[in-house]
Scaffold this motif. Structure first.
Motif: not given
Length: 168
Positions: A82-98
């Motif tokens: 998968x692809x993931x965005x790491x925010x400035x706050x350290x959160x990990x936001x995943x780009x999931x199917x659908x």
């Protein structure tokens, strides 16, 4: 790209030309066309991902890719694919199917029709869209929904404060 025949307005003719075995008709019709423009913002669903980036579908059209270099700056590929965005706050936001994703049309390609195609090749795509999620408001709709809710709550709070000041 033609999505559908909207209606047929008239059919005229039915003549057979000398030397031909088929009849010829003059048909007037309307079509439903899909022709996005560069810079247009569209919303689709993530239908897949690979080393190069994301694959997005609009249900009726699915030849859309968002390459890794056109994603947010801190987007990385994780070991599970998968692809993931790491925010400035350290959160990990995943780009999931659908997941629903808002993207900007970066380019549109109309490849030439191949003369020969191998049996295991993917079907020919007459139009291919390259998208981007770099920029404010682009990316997963879920990322921005929380921000929009906070903004609405702040506006309601400000209006309530103004009403209190007016009453005093």
């Amino acid at each position: 790209m033609c999505v559908s025949v909207y209606d047929i307005r008239s059919i005229e003719g039915g003549s057979i030309h000398p030397g031909e075995g088929s009849s010829t008709y003059t048909v007037s019709f309307r079509l439903l066309m899909f022709k996005p423009f560069v810079g247009e913002v569209l919303v689709g669903r993530i239908s897949g991902y690979d080393d190069k980036g994301l694959h997005v579908s609009l249900d009726f059209f699915s030849d859309i890719c968002i390459p890794g270099h056109l994603m947010q700056y801190d987007t990385i590929r994780v070991p599970d694919g998968r692809w993931m965005l790491k925010t400035e706050d350290g959160d990990e936001l995943y780009l999931d199917l659908d997941d629903e994703i808002r993207f900007l049309v970066s380019s549109i390609k109309y490849p030439s029709v191949p003369v020969e195609q191998k049996e295991d090749d993917p079907p020919f795509a007459p139009m291919q869209i390259v998208g981007s999620i770099k920029g404010d408001g682009l990316g997963l709709l879920a990322w921005w929904a929380a921000d929009e809710e906070e903004a609405e709550a702040d506006e309601e709070e400000a209006e309530a404060d103004e009403e209190e000041v007016g009453e005093q």
